[in-house]
Design an enzyme around this catalytic site. Structure first.
Site, PDB file in Angstrom:
ATOM      1  N   ASP A   1       0.857  -1.183   0.000  1.00 47.24           N
ATOM      2  CA  ASP A   1       0.000   0.000   0.000  1.00 47.24           C
ATOM      3  C   ASP A   1       0.891   1.230   0.000  1.00 47.24           C
ATOM      4  O   ASP A   1       1.878   1.287   0.746  1.00 47.24           O
ATOM      5  CB  ASP A   1      -0.891   0.050   1.248  1.00 47.24           C
ATOM      6  N   ASN A   2       0.546   2.222  -0.835  1.00 42.13           N
ATOM      7  CA  ASN A   2       1.308   3.463  -0.932  1.00 42.13           C
ATOM      8  C   ASN A   2       0.390   4.644  -0.657  1.00 42.13           C
ATOM      9  O   ASN A   2      -0.812   4.581  -0.942  1.00 42.13           O
ATOM     10  CB  ASN A   2       1.913   3.612  -2.336  1.00 42.13           C
TER      11      ASN A   2
ATOM     12  N   HIS B   1       3.688   6.400 -15.076  1.00 38.74           N
ATOM     13  CA  HIS B   1       4.644   5.417 -14.570  1.00 38.74           C
ATOM     14  C   HIS B   1       4.195   3.981 -14.826  1.00 38.74           C
ATOM     15  O   HIS B   1       3.003   3.685 -14.848  1.00 38.74           O
ATOM     16  CB  HIS B   1       4.815   5.573 -13.058  1.00 38.74           C
TER      17      HIS B   1
ATOM     18  N   LYS C   1      -2.709  -1.635 -10.006  1.00 38.36           N
ATOM     19  CA  LYS C   1      -2.922  -0.640  -8.957  1.00 38.36           C
ATOM     20  C   LYS C   1      -4.407  -0.389  -8.761  1.00 38.36           C
ATOM     21  O   LYS C   1      -5.137  -0.199  -9.730  1.00 38.36           O
ATOM     22  CB  LYS C   1      -2.247   0.687  -9.320  1.00 38.36           C
TER      23      LYS C   1
ATOM     24  N   HIS D   1       0.425   4.643 -15.621  1.00 34.47           N
ATOM     25  CA  HIS D   1      -0.520   5.321 -14.742  1.00 34.47           C
ATOM     26  C   HIS D   1       0.010   6.682 -14.319  1.00 34.47           C
ATOM     27  O   HIS D   1       1.217   6.842 -14.096  1.00 34.47           O
ATOM     28  CB  HIS D   1      -0.761   4.455 -13.493  1.00 34.47           C
TER      29      HIS D   1
ATOM     30  N   TYR E   1      -2.801   3.949  -2.987  1.00 32.64           N
ATOM     31  CA  TYR E   1      -2.892   2.892  -3.979  1.00 32.64           C
ATOM     32  C   TYR E   1      -2.304   1.599  -3.470  1.00 32.64           C
ATOM     33  O   TYR E   1      -1.300   1.568  -2.796  1.00 32.64           O
ATOM     34  CB  TYR E   1      -2.321   3.283  -5.337  1.00 32.64           C
TER      35      TYR E   1
END
Length: 181
Positions: A48-49, A62, A71, A118, A131
């Protein structure tokens, strides 16, 4: 949850069912069984970011050429315009993109599967973006496609030039970038 199929059928908009009243709201932000049913396969998230960005910051486009990441993205504060670009050469939608507004208010999520580049731009004063990813970050495999590549033709909803990182300002054209089979 409500699943909206986009112009690229592999990219999905997910609208959770929100229960709210004068006290606030509640919603299930992720349910593995429902998500896997929606995408039609068993997806396992490993990371998780969370990012915070100021207005007009554009991050992307990216992708990781090896260890590709699917994602599941959403804005938990503020508003972003989020984009997924199909970079799978064998796909009938190669080079096409989907753009959708994600915000804390609309609570929408976007599923960006492996094989896509993305990116997003912040439309509000600030935005916090979460994300989930299907593989780990591997900076040695990370690539960037130019946000303004004419071949892709994204109509970013901005009034002025975006604020880019050094890496993103060096993004390649889709034509020259490494792509998926």
């Amino acid at each position: 949850m409500n699943i909206i199929v986009t112009s690229i059928p592999d990219v999905l908009i997910i609208e959770p069912k929100v229960f709210g009243d004068e006290r606030g709201f509640f919603f299930e932000s992720f349910n593995s069984r429902q998500f896997n049913d929606a995408v039609g396969r068993d997806v396992q998230f490993v990371q998780d970011n969370h990012s915070r960005s100021a207005k007009n910051v554009l991050r992307g486009l990216h992708y990781q050429i090896q260890q590709p990441q699917g994602k599941l993205v959403r804005a938990v504060q503020g508003t972003v315009f989020d984009v997924a670009v199909d970079i799978r050469k064998s796909s009938p939608t190669f080079g096409q993109h989907v753009g959708v507004e994600l915000s804390a208010e609309n609570k929408r999520m976007l599923w960006v599967p492996e094989g896509f580049a993305h990116g997003f731009v912040v439309l509000s004063e600030t935005a916090e973006f979460l994300y989930k990813t299907t593989d780990y970050w591997a900076p040695e495999f990370e690539r960037s496609i130019a946000w303004n590549d004419a071949e892709i033709g994204i109509d970013w909803p901005m009034q002025s030039a975006p604020n880019l990182s050094a890496k993103d300002s060096q993004g390649m054209t889709l034509h020259d970038a490494e792509k998926f089979s």
